[in-house]
Write an enzyme that holds these catalytic residues in place. Structure first.
Site, PDB file in Angstrom:
ATOM      1  N   CYS A 382       0.736  -1.193  -0.137  1.00 22.11           N
ATOM      2  CA  CYS A 382      -0.105   0.071   0.057  1.00 22.11           C
ATOM      3  C   CYS A 382       0.981   1.264   0.247  1.00 22.11           C
ATOM      4  O   CYS A 382       1.378   1.617  -0.879  1.00 22.11           O
ATOM      5  CB  CYS A 382      -1.043  -0.134   1.084  1.00 22.11           C
ATOM      6  SG  CYS A 382      -2.648   1.053   0.621  1.00 22.11           S
ATOM      7  N   HIS A 508      -3.648  -5.136   0.112  1.00 23.86           N
ATOM      8  CA  HIS A 508      -3.029  -5.546   1.429  1.00 23.86           C
ATOM      9  C   HIS A 508      -3.262  -7.225   1.444  1.00 23.86           C
ATOM     10  O   HIS A 508      -4.112  -7.634   2.026  1.00 23.86           O
ATOM     11  CB  HIS A 508      -3.923  -5.067   2.617  1.00 23.86           C
ATOM     12  CG  HIS A 508      -3.813  -3.583   2.843  1.00 23.86           C
ATOM     13  ND1 HIS A 508      -3.106  -2.996   3.643  1.00 23.86           N
ATOM     14  CD2 HIS A 508      -4.246  -2.491   2.320  1.00 23.86           C
ATOM     15  CE1 HIS A 508      -2.816  -1.824   3.721  1.00 23.86           C
ATOM     16  NE2 HIS A 508      -3.734  -1.402   2.981  1.00 23.86           N
ATOM     17  N   GLU A 510      -1.587  -9.170   3.350  1.00 24.00           N
ATOM     18  CA  GLU A 510      -1.557  -9.810   4.804  1.00 24.00           C
ATOM     19  C   GLU A 510      -3.059 -10.185   5.324  1.00 24.00           C
ATOM     20  O   GLU A 510      -3.326 -10.597   6.196  1.00 24.00           O
ATOM     21  CB  GLU A 510      -0.906  -8.799   5.653  1.00 24.00           C
ATOM     22  CG  GLU A 510      -1.580  -7.398   6.006  1.00 24.00           C
ATOM     23  CD  GLU A 510      -1.640  -6.348   5.072  1.00 24.00           C
ATOM     24  OE1 GLU A 510      -1.165  -6.561   3.721  1.00 24.00           O
ATOM     25  OE2 GLU A 510      -2.033  -5.153   5.207  1.00 24.00           O
TER      26      GLU A 510
HETATM   27  N1  GLN Z   1      -1.903   6.861   2.540  1.00 25.55           N
HETATM   28  C1  GLN Z   1      -2.048   5.844   1.421  1.00 25.55           C
HETATM   29  C2  GLN Z   1      -3.355   6.149   0.597  1.00 25.55           C
HETATM   30  O1  GLN Z   1      -4.568   6.531   1.268  1.00 25.55           O
HETATM   31  C3  GLN Z   1      -1.838   4.627   1.596  1.00 25.55           C
HETATM   32  C4  GLN Z   1      -2.683   3.861   2.714  1.00 25.55           C
HETATM   33  C5  GLN Z   1      -2.207   2.541   3.204  1.00 25.55           C
HETATM   34  O2  GLN Z   1      -1.094   2.380   3.225  1.00 25.55           O
HETATM   35  N2  GLN Z   1      -3.386   1.899   3.784  1.00 25.55           N
HETATM   36  O3  GLN Z   1      -3.531   6.004  -0.404  1.00 25.55           O
END
Ligand code: GLN
Length: 540
Positions: A382, A508, A510
């Site tokens: 992410c 994600h 995970e």
């Molecule tokens: N801050 C980034 C976004 O909103 C990544 C979010 C995250 O890592 N969950 O796109």
């Protein structure tokens, strides 16, 4: 009709209600019952999505895009079965619903009160998952500790449901602490007696006590607890500190928690639980043939719960590789160009964690540059992917001060930016790109080989996306978008050619790693880190 088990907690928080609930559910599932677990949290936030990870740890995202308590992650990892928004309810959500009904005039001029309106809404939600015949048993975990002001309406709802459902269809398990007083050299039952008394004041007699303890409970202690808390002696269950949360189902089996539950609910306990796969996993977990060190570079590393699912995914992936993964947490803020080589010395792989905001961005970029140039396995998740894109933009493509619009709204090179639909968003809660989205994998890419598929679905929690205006430049320089969301043409995965393992995902992975299904990306990242370890030791 489904049967209902309520799990309350006494004496102190952090006793591991989530693990006990998940372990009991695992045992019941292993006996062939269809089980789900839900969590009721007494705080006023509508969901944990707007909470800082320092408050309650990681925010776990379900397939349907609900932002939920991290205990739902344990439920899924243990049961290998998805949860949903219905599995996590907060006080805020209950009140929001009741107040909306009030504004809609649904209460026909009545005074709206905690009892019955709030308690009725809690009860309705507690019964919801049991209504369509999908489950035989619903386990409801109540957040907080008995005696807290804010958990009172939930306790009252449980009292009423116990009375309405009756003894054969519901029961209450109270999780409590039996502390060991070193000076006296004894285990003490008094805190448990007091917390059961508090429950009794609210009209609830627990059926089963699960006692967290650092030392075994002898018969005398069990008798004492039974006598003073009005439970059968075989319903006093010892829950001794375990080396791993994955040991707890077997410890509960030994204590016959599942059997007592089934007997009380008038369900058959004839089929012995089938825990072969679980035991095989534990066997591998406990007997690693090798080990590997992986750095986790993030913003909230002081609090292990902030990256719960990542840490658990490493445990699953380590077991698959028969290798112990030692996770070295590095605060991104502490990293810089001058100390990166020192801090990453001896590390066999680097994961740059998800996150929000600018703090630690520089350190993450330095770490990524180092592993990219030194061909150390890298996995970005992410924000970790977004950082890999920024680093490549700045240091390889020469895009000066390339950045994400999240960090710098005026950057000349917004390689990460907001989608149009996100630009309109004003409210912060529940408005990110959340939950499961499809992703096509490019033929011949590393990820398609790892997954062994051409189409996957993974969970998301972010606002910002790769800016496709730069895609050609990235691909020409060797950073390939190997996973694309077909509906909106969004970049989901980036991988670097000519590097042993440099993968970054906007989603994600995970969140979908379970004991039964360790996530393939984590499994292959650990394998790549192992390979790196072997190669570097032969070189040395
Ligand atoms: N801050 C980034 C976004 O909103 C990544 C979010 C995250 O890592 N969950 O796109």
């Amino acid at each position: 009709m489904a049967k209902y088990i309520f799990v309350t907690g006494g004496v102190t928080s952090s006793l591991g209600k989530g693990i006990i609930s998940a372990s009991l559910a695992k045992l019941l599932q292993a006996r062939g019952y269809r089980v789900t677990i839900q969590k009721f949290d007494p705080y006023i936030n509508i969901d944990p999505g707007t909470l800082n990870p320092y408050e309650h740890g990681e925010c776990y995202v379900t397939e349907d895009g609900a932002e939920t308590d991290l205990d739902l992650g344990h439920y899924e990892r243990f049961l290998n079965y998805p949860t949903s928004q219905a599995n996590n309810v907060t006080t805020g959500r209950i009140y929001q619903h009741v107040i909306a009904n009030e504004r809609a005039g649904e209460y026909l001029g009545k005074t709206v009160q905690v009892v019955p309106h709030i308690t009725d809404e809690i009860k309705r939600r507690m019964l919801l998952l049991g209504e369509d015949g999908r489950y035989d048993i619903i386990i409801t975990e109540l957040g907080g500790t008995v005696g807290d002001i804010e958990s009172l309406p939930f306790i009252e709802a449980v009292r009423q449901l116990r009375w309405e459902l009756g003894n054969n269809d519901s029961l209450v398990i109270h999780l409590t602490l039996v502390p060991f007083l070193a000076a006296a050299g004894e285990l003490k039952t008094k805190p448990t007696q007091h917390s059961v008394k508090t429950l009794l004041e609210y009209g609830i007699q627990p059926d089963i006590l699960v006692c967290r303890t650092e030392h075994h409970l002898n018969t005398e202690i069990r008798k004492k607890l039974a006598l003073f808390c009005n439970v059968n002696i075989n319903a006093v269950i010892e829950s001794i500190d375990a080396p791993s949360i994955y040991d707890v189902p077997l410890l509960m089996l030994k204590e016959q928690l599942d059997k007592i539950v089934l007997t009380k609910l008038k369900l058959s306990s004839k089929t012995a639980p089938d825990l072969e796969n679980w035991k095989a996993f534990l066997g591998k977990l406990k007997n690693p043939t090798t080990d590997v060190e992986i750095a986790l570079v993030g913003k909230y590393v002081e609090l292990p719960d902030a990256y719960k699912s990542i840490n658990e995914a490493f445990i699953h992936a380590g077991a698959m590789n028969e290798c112990k993964v030692r996770v070295k947490c590095i605060a991104a803020e502490s990293l810089n160009e001058d100390n990166v080589a020192e801090l990453l010395k001896g590390v066999h792989g680097v994961l740059v964690a998800p996150g929000f905001g600018e703090r630690g961005l520089g350190g993450k970029l330095d770490a990524i540059r180092y592993v990219r140039e030194n061909k150390i396995p890298f996995f970005g998740i992410c924000l970790g992917m977004q950082c890999a894109v920024i680093e490549f933009g700045r240091n390889v493509l020469g895009l000066k001060n390339a950045n994400s619009h999240e960090m710098d709204s005026k950057t000349k090179h917004p390689v990460i930016t907001l989608m149009d639909e996100q630009k309109k968003v004003k409210n912060m809660g529940g408005t990110m790109r959340l939950g499961a989205y499809g992703c096509d994998l490019k033929k011949g890419s590393k990820v398609s080989a790892i997954y062994g598929k051409s189409h996957i679905s993974e969970r998301h929690r972010h606002r910002y996306e790769f800016n496709n205006a730069y895609l050609e430049q990235y691909e020409a320089a060797g950073m390939m978008a190997s996973g694309i969301n077909p509906d909106r043409n969004l970049v989901e995965i980036m991988e670097l050619k000519g590097h042993p393992f440099f993968l970054a995902t906007q989603f994600h992975p995970e969140l979908k790693s379970t004991v039964a299904n360790p996530h393939p990306l984590f499994v292959s990242f650990v394998a790549a880190s192992l390979a790196h370890r072997k190669a570097s030791s032969t070189r040395a």
